[in-house]
Design an enzyme around this catalytic site. Structure first.
Site, PDB file in Angstrom:
ATOM      1  N   CYS A  10      48.717 -33.838 -24.019  1.00 31.24           N
ATOM      2  CA  CYS A  10      49.244 -32.895 -23.039  1.00 31.24           C
ATOM      3  C   CYS A  10      49.782 -33.680 -21.831  1.00 31.24           C
ATOM      4  O   CYS A  10      49.625 -34.894 -21.743  1.00 31.24           O
ATOM      5  CB  CYS A  10      48.166 -31.912 -22.600  1.00 31.24           C
ATOM      6  SG  CYS A  10      46.709 -32.705 -21.936  1.00 31.24           S
ATOM      7  N   CYS A  13      47.408 -36.023 -19.962  1.00 34.42           N
ATOM      8  CA  CYS A  13      47.020 -37.241 -20.669  1.00 34.42           C
ATOM      9  C   CYS A  13      48.134 -38.281 -20.573  1.00 34.42           C
ATOM     10  O   CYS A  13      47.884 -39.478 -20.447  1.00 34.42           O
ATOM     11  CB  CYS A  13      46.722 -36.932 -22.127  1.00 34.42           C
ATOM     12  SG  CYS A  13      45.717 -35.458 -22.329  1.00 34.42           S
TER      13      CYS A  13
END
Lengths: 77, 348
Positions: A10, A13
């Site tokens: 995502c 991250c």
């Protein structure tokens, strides 16, 4: 040092991975940044919430994006 | 970085925060006047006309929601620095159903949670001996009782509606976890998850306790990150809200989402599920719906469907659960939302 970034991919991250690379470049030492997006591997390491970051196998941050400065401080510390 | 420069930068940060609060109060206080001035004087629109009311809503609501969001996110992120998922997991480990479900639902409200964390958290809980039903209570409560939504409801509509939202959300999370736990669906977890669960529980992660200035710093970061990310959702929500506010007649809204029709609650849920919005983005729509005479039960059901039952999270969870478990999970939660909608339409 081995810097591991845990996250399924995502936005948060990816930001964490970017910060880890910036910190590694700024510190000037020998560091290797590895991204781990496999859930089974995360669970095996005890990561409960992502993004997480481990230094030489020790989980230092989880559940939030650490800034490049914070990671750099750990690399130098 | 030396200690000296760290200290001076946190002093500077503290100074900014002291300035930010009066600025916030001032902006919030003048917002209504400024928005009317822009819509009716500067743009010359007629008060009470469709377009005039829609535009005034737009100029009033955008700063209002953004200001409230900034404050709510700051407070919520600050509180969250005290909650650690590892400790929550240990507190829930080997709890019996009932008390475990109640605790899990409560923890679900305050634990920082993003849907991309759902999988590692789910497995980490199960592996540490948290029962499946208790884990489900947590997984339902965490997105459904969104802490930012709770703060926004409190700020915009008062404590009664906020308490209603939290109370019914807790009831749904508690009950659906209890039911899912009784169904013993462990064998409907994906194969690799069942394998992972056979491994030994992982030891405690040592994390340092942050200092007060570090907590404030994290809260400021949270504001930047969350407000920076959700503003498009808020603008979209405000645009929809402004349209409803200016153009949708009250009779239509009372007919569709009023309390006298059996179909209004399912309709609200059906509209809500595919709408993926952020908790903050849905607030202006809720505001406009309530203002136009939609019943509270229908509106609450709509909001819970948008926030609590999202398609992206279901897709993420399908990596660990087989279709039958996913379907059961979604149906139990949807049923709970429907019941809440009917209940409040009936009693209020």
């Amino acid at each position: 040092m081995l810097i591991e970034v845990f996250g399924p991919g995502c936005m948060k991250c990816q930001t964490m991975e970017k910060h880890a690379k910036e910190a590694a470049a700024q510190s000037g030492g020998e560091h290797q940044v590895v991204k781990i997006s496999d859930y089974a591997a995360m669970v095996a390491r005890g990561v409960l919430s992502t993004p997480a970051l481990a230094l030489d196998g020790q989980v230092k941050f989880q559940g939030r994006v650490a800034s490049a400065d914070e990671i750099l401080a750990l690399l130098k510390g | 970085m030396s200690d000296g420069s760290l200290q001076s930068s946190s002093f500077r940060r503290g100074g900014w925060l002291l300035l930010a609060l009066p600025l916030w109060v001032f902006l919030y206080a003048v917002n209504h006047t400024v928005s009317e001035w822009v819509a009716f004087r500067l743009l010359g629109l007629t008060p009470k006309s469709h377009l005039g009311e829609a535009v005034a809503f737009l100029f009033y609501d955008t700063p209002k929601v953004l200001l409230l969001l900034t404050l709510v996110v700051f407070i919520v992120t600050f509180i969250q620095t005290f909650v650690n998922p590892g400790r929550v997991r240990d507190a829930l480990s080997r709890r019996r159903p009932g008390l475990g479900n109640a605790l899990a639902s409560l923890f679900g409200i305050v634990t920082p949670f993003c849907s991309c964390s759902a999988v590692p958290l789910f497995i980490g809980f199960l592996r540490a001996g948290v029962p499946l039903g208790v884990t489900f209570s947590f997984l339902v409560a965490a997105p459904m009782i969104n802490e930012v939504a709770l703060g926004m409801l409190f700020a915009m509509f008062g404590w009664k509606i906020a308490a209603l939202y939290a109370g019914t959300g807790l009831a749904i999370a508690f009950t659906s976890g209890l039911i899912l736990g009784q169904l013993h669906m462990e064998r409907h977890l994906e194969g690799w998850v069942q394998d992972a669960l056979k491994g030994p529980a992982v030891g405690e992660l040592e994390e340092e306790t942050p200092t007060l200035s570090a907590r404030i710093e994290l809260a400021v970061q949270g504001v930047k990150e969350i407000v920076g990310k959700v503003w498009p959702y808020i603008l979209a929500g405000i645009a929809v809200g402004a349209f409803i506010h200016g153009y949708v007649p009250e009779s239509l809204m009372a007919g569709l989402l009023g309390k006298n029709h059996w179909y209004s609650v399912p309709l609200a849920v059906l509209i809500g599920v595919p709408l993926y919005s952020n908790a903050a983005g849905v607030m202006p729509i809720v505001e406009a719906l309530l203002g136009k005479g939609a019943a509270l039960g229908s509106t609450l059901a709509f909001m819970m469907a948008v926030i609590g039952l999202s398609l992206p999270e279901t897709i993420i969870l399908s990596k660990v659960m087989r279709p039958r478990l996913i379907a059961t999970f979604v149906s139990v939660v949807a049923l709970g939302i429907l019941l809440v909608g009917y209940l409040f339409n009936a009693i209020l």
